[in-house]
Design an enzyme around this catalytic site. Structure first.
Site, PDB file in Angstrom:
ATOM      1  N   ASP A   1      67.062  31.630  41.099  1.00  0.00           N
ATOM      2  CA  ASP A   1      65.973  31.557  42.084  1.00  0.00           C
ATOM      3  C   ASP A   1      64.796  32.364  41.555  1.00  0.00           C
ATOM      4  O   ASP A   1      65.002  33.377  40.864  1.00  0.00           O
ATOM      5  CB  ASP A   1      66.448  32.128  43.429  1.00  0.00           C
ATOM      6  CG  ASP A   1      65.586  31.643  44.592  1.00  0.00           C
ATOM      7  OD1 ASP A   1      66.096  30.846  45.408  1.00  0.00           O
ATOM      8  OD2 ASP A   1      64.413  32.050  44.695  1.00  0.00           O
TER       9      ASP A   1
ATOM     10  N   GLY B   1      62.470  24.832  46.418  1.00  0.00           N
ATOM     11  CA  GLY B   1      61.300  24.283  47.096  1.00  0.00           C
ATOM     12  C   GLY B   1      61.315  24.591  48.573  1.00  0.00           C
ATOM     13  O   GLY B   1      62.276  25.161  49.076  1.00  0.00           O
TER      14      GLY B   1
ATOM     15  N   ARG C   1      59.883  14.986  56.068  1.00  0.00           N
ATOM     16  CA  ARG C   1      60.181  15.325  54.669  1.00  0.00           C
ATOM     17  C   ARG C   1      58.956  15.060  53.794  1.00  0.00           C
ATOM     18  O   ARG C   1      58.707  15.785  52.834  1.00  0.00           O
ATOM     19  CB  ARG C   1      61.385  14.516  54.192  1.00  0.00           C
ATOM     20  CG  ARG C   1      62.671  14.870  54.943  1.00  0.00           C
ATOM     21  CD  ARG C   1      63.834  13.997  54.515  1.00  0.00           C
ATOM     22  NE  ARG C   1      65.070  14.354  55.206  1.00  0.00           N
ATOM     23  CZ  ARG C   1      65.568  13.696  56.255  1.00  0.00           C
ATOM     24  NH1 ARG C   1      64.936  12.647  56.752  1.00  0.00           N
ATOM     25  NH2 ARG C   1      66.703  14.080  56.816  1.00  0.00           N
TER      26      ARG C   1
ATOM     27  N   THR D   1      66.158  18.619  46.760  1.00  0.00           N
ATOM     28  CA  THR D   1      64.901  18.989  47.422  1.00  0.00           C
ATOM     29  C   THR D   1      64.181  17.748  47.965  1.00  0.00           C
ATOM     30  O   THR D   1      64.197  16.684  47.343  1.00  0.00           O
ATOM     31  CB  THR D   1      63.986  19.708  46.392  1.00  0.00           C
ATOM     32  OG1 THR D   1      64.724  20.778  45.798  1.00  0.00           O
ATOM     33  CG2 THR D   1      62.737  20.269  47.052  1.00  0.00           C
TER      34      THR D   1
ATOM     35  N   ASP E   1      73.046  11.357  55.307  1.00  0.00           N
ATOM     36  CA  ASP E   1      72.761  10.479  56.454  1.00  0.00           C
ATOM     37  C   ASP E   1      73.972   9.574  56.728  1.00  0.00           C
ATOM     38  O   ASP E   1      74.310   9.309  57.885  1.00  0.00           O
ATOM     39  CB  ASP E   1      71.533   9.615  56.163  1.00  0.00           C
ATOM     40  CG  ASP E   1      70.412  10.416  55.529  1.00  0.00           C
ATOM     41  OD1 ASP E   1      69.393  10.674  56.174  1.00  0.00           O
ATOM     42  OD2 ASP E   1      70.587  10.831  54.358  1.00  0.00           O
ATOM     43  N   THR E   2      74.593   9.100  55.652  1.00  0.00           N
ATOM     44  CA  THR E   2      75.788   8.250  55.785  1.00  0.00           C
ATOM     45  C   THR E   2      76.927   9.038  56.436  1.00  0.00           C
ATOM     46  O   THR E   2      77.643   8.516  57.304  1.00  0.00           O
ATOM     47  CB  THR E   2      76.182   7.716  54.387  1.00  0.00           C
ATOM     48  OG1 THR E   2      75.151   6.813  53.957  1.00  0.00           O
ATOM     49  CG2 THR E   2      77.512   7.001  54.391  1.00  0.00           C
TER      50      THR E   2
ATOM     51  N   ARG F   1      76.557  11.502  58.484  1.00  0.00           N
ATOM     52  CA  ARG F   1      76.186  11.670  59.901  1.00  0.00           C
ATOM     53  C   ARG F   1      76.472  10.378  60.675  1.00  0.00           C
ATOM     54  O   ARG F   1      76.973  10.414  61.806  1.00  0.00           O
ATOM     55  CB  ARG F   1      74.702  12.030  60.012  1.00  0.00           C
ATOM     56  CG  ARG F   1      74.412  13.441  59.551  1.00  0.00           C
ATOM     57  CD  ARG F   1      72.913  13.706  59.470  1.00  0.00           C
ATOM     58  NE  ARG F   1      72.645  15.105  59.178  1.00  0.00           N
ATOM     59  CZ  ARG F   1      71.585  15.551  58.522  1.00  0.00           C
ATOM     60  NH1 ARG F   1      70.679  14.701  58.058  1.00  0.00           N
ATOM     61  NH2 ARG F   1      71.417  16.838  58.309  1.00  0.00           N
TER      62      ARG F   1
ATOM     63  N   ARG G   1      78.718   8.064  59.923  1.00  0.00           N
ATOM     64  CA  ARG G   1      80.180   7.886  60.048  1.00  0.00           C
ATOM     65  C   ARG G   1      80.752   8.833  61.097  1.00  0.00           C
ATOM     66  O   ARG G   1      81.676   8.469  61.828  1.00  0.00           O
ATOM     67  CB  ARG G   1      80.853   8.097  58.686  1.00  0.00           C
ATOM     68  CG  ARG G   1      80.506   6.984  57.719  1.00  0.00           C
ATOM     69  CD  ARG G   1      81.115   7.209  56.343  1.00  0.00           C
ATOM     70  NE  ARG G   1      80.631   6.206  55.413  1.00  0.00           N
ATOM     71  CZ  ARG G   1      81.096   6.037  54.184  1.00  0.00           C
ATOM     72  NH1 ARG G   1      82.061   6.809  53.733  1.00  0.00           N
ATOM     73  NH2 ARG G   1      80.593   5.104  53.401  1.00  0.00           N
TER      74      ARG G   1
ATOM     75  N   HIS H   1      65.684   8.437  51.900  1.00  0.00           N
ATOM     76  CA  HIS H   1      66.233   9.585  52.639  1.00  0.00           C
ATOM     77  C   HIS H   1      65.061  10.112  53.458  1.00  0.00           C
ATOM     78  O   HIS H   1      64.341  11.021  53.050  1.00  0.00           O
ATOM     79  CB  HIS H   1      66.770  10.643  51.677  1.00  0.00           C
ATOM     80  CG  HIS H   1      67.177  11.916  52.388  1.00  0.00           C
ATOM     81  ND1 HIS H   1      68.122  11.959  53.363  1.00  0.00           N
ATOM     82  CD2 HIS H   1      66.723  13.190  52.259  1.00  0.00           C
ATOM     83  CE1 HIS H   1      68.253  13.197  53.806  1.00  0.00           C
ATOM     84  NE2 HIS H   1      67.402  13.965  53.149  1.00  0.00           N
TER      85      HIS H   1
END
Ligand SMILES: NC(=O)c1ccc[n+]([C@@H]2O[C@H](COP(=O)([O-])OP(=O)(O)OC[C@H]3O[C@@H](n4cnc5c(N)ncnc54)[C@H](O)[C@@H]3O)[C@@H](O)[C@H]2O)c1
Length: 318
Positions: free
Chosen positions: A42, A87, A96, A127, A156-157, A159, A161, A183
Site C-alpha cells: 500500500d 484506489g 462506480r 478496483t 453480483d452473481t 448476490r 444466487r 459490473h
C-alpha cells in the site's frame, strides 16, 4: 521466519491496496490456507504493515500463511497472481463510474510499476470502475488478454444466487444463474439460461417474474445498500477473490463471470466485460458459448456501449 505449513508447495500472491477489500482478501486467503505467502502493498506503508502484523498474529490458528508488507513494489517479485484493490471506493450515493478519473490516474502510475517487477504474473483487477480499469490494465501492461481480468460480476452473481436461494428455498450452491455485462448499473440477469437442478426457473412452482425482477433490482443495488449502511463492502468480495485465486492455483478450471477482453461483443468493439469464462492455471482463455434471447442481447449491447464510452474517457486521461 516460522512457517506453519510445510506440506504446501510455495505459492505467492501479491495484493496491492491494503484497505477494506485488500486486507479482507488477505484474511480470506489466510483462513483458507490457499497460498504460502502474501505480499500486502500500500502507498500507506504503516497501513500495510499493521494489517500484515494483525494477520500474522493469528498464524497459530491458520495454516501458516506468511504475510510480508510495505510500500515497495519489489515485494511482488515471485507472485503468480497480483490482485489490484488500490484506489478510492464509492461513498454513499456515488456510482462506480464516479471513481473513474481518480482511479485511472492511480493505475497510470501503478501498472507500469507492477510490470517492472513482475512480468509473468496474472493480473486480477478489483478496483472500480472494474471493466474500464481491467481494460486499462490490459493496455498499460501489454500482457496477453488471458493473463489480465477483473472480478467482474462474480460478486453480483453470488448476490443473485443468495437471493434466489432465499426465495426458492434452495442452497445458493445449487443455483446456476449469472449476472453478466458491466459490473455496474448496466449489468443484467441472464434469466433465459438460469437453472435450479437442471430446471429452468419458469418451470418451478414458485416462479413469478415480478419477484425475479425485484431480486435482480436488489442484486444491482446491493453494494449501494451495504455502503449506505456500513460505508464499504469487504467480506463477500474478499471471498470472491479467494475463490478465484484457489481456482487458478489449484487448477480447478472453474466457470466464473469474470471481466475479460472482448475484441467484439454484441456489435461493440474492444471492451472488457463479464461473460461466463473458464478460469484456469494459465488464466482466462476460454469462454462458454453465450445463448442470449433478444432482450438479453440488447442488455449486453447496452453494457458494452456504456463501458466503451467510459474507456474512451479513460484513454483520454492516459
Ligand atoms: N470489484 C468488486 O466487486 C469490488 C467490491 C468492493 C470494492 N471494490 C473496489 O475496490 C477498491 C478498494 O476498495 P476499499 O474499500 O478497499 O478501499 P480503501 O480505501 O479501504 O482501500 C484502498 C487502498 O488503496 C491504497 N492505495 C491507493 N493508491 C495506491 C497505490 N498507488 N498503490 C498502492 N496502494 C494504493 C490506499 O492507501 C488504500 O489503503 C475500490 O475501488 C472499490 O470500489 C470492488
Amino acid at each position: 521466519m516460522v512457517h506453519g505449513n510445510n506440506h504446501r508447495a510455495h505459492s505467492k500472491v501479491a495484493i496491492i491496496g491494503a484497505g477494506f477489500v485488500g486486507s479482507t482478501a488477505a484474511y480470506a486467503l489466510t483462513l483458507q490456507g490457499i497460498v504460502s505467502e502474501i505480499a500486502l502493498i500500500d502507498v500507506c506503508k504503516k497501513k500495510a504493515e499493521g494489517e500484515a502484523a494483525d494477520l500474522m498474529h493469528g498464524m497459530q490458528f491458520t495454516s501458516g500463511t506468511h504475510v510480508v508488507a510495505g510500500d515497495d513494489m519489489k515485494l511482488i517479485k515471485g507472485a503468480s497472481i497480483v490482485i489490484i484493490t488500490a484506489g478510492i471506493g464509492q461513498k454513499p450515493g456515488q456510482s462506480r463510474s464516479d471513481l473513474l478519473a481518480t482511479n485511472v490516474k492511480i493505475f497510470k502510475e501503478l501498472i507500469p510499476a507492477i510490470i517492472k517487477h513482475n512480468k509473468t504474473c496474472i493480473l486480477l483487477v478489483v478496483t472500480n470502475p472494474l471493466d474500464v480499469l481491467t481494460y486499462i490494465t490490459l493496455k498499460l501492461s501489454g500482457f496477453e488478454p488471458c493473463r489480465v481480468f477483473g472480478t467482474g460480476t462474480v460478486l453480483d452473481t453470488a448476490r443473485l444466487r443468495f437471493s434466489l436461494g432465499e426465495y426458492f428455498e434452495v442452497s445458493p450452491k445449487d443455483i446456476d444463474a449469472f449476472i453478466l455485462g458491466e459490473h455496474g448499473d448496466a449489468e443484467f440477469a441472464w434469466w433465459s439460461q438460469a437453472r435450479i437442478g437442471g430446471a429452468p426457473l419458469d418451470t418451478l412452482a414458485r416462479y413469478d417474474q415480478k419477484q425475479l425482477n425485484q431480486i435482480f433490482n436488489q442484486t444491482k443495488n446491493a453494494a449501494a445498500d451495504v455502503i449506505e449502511k456500513k460505508g464499504f463492502t469487504n467480506f463477500a468480495i474478499g471471498l470472491v477473490i479467494a475463490k478465484i485465486v484457489r481456482a487458478i492455483l489449484s487448477e480447478q478450471s472453474r466457470v466464473f463471470s469474470v471481466s475479460t477482453y472482448q475484441p467484439e461483443v454484441a456489435g461493440v468493439k474492444d471492451v472488457c466485460l463479464s461473460l461466463p469464462t473458464i478460469v484456469r492455471l494459465n488464466g482466462v482463455c476460454d469462454h462458454i458459448p453465450l445463448i442470449l434471447n433478444d432482450q438479453e442481447y440488447g442488455q449486453l449491447r447496452l453494457s458494452a456501449q456504456k463501458i466503451r464510452h467510459e474507456i474512451n474517457q479513460a484513454e483520454s486521461m492516459l
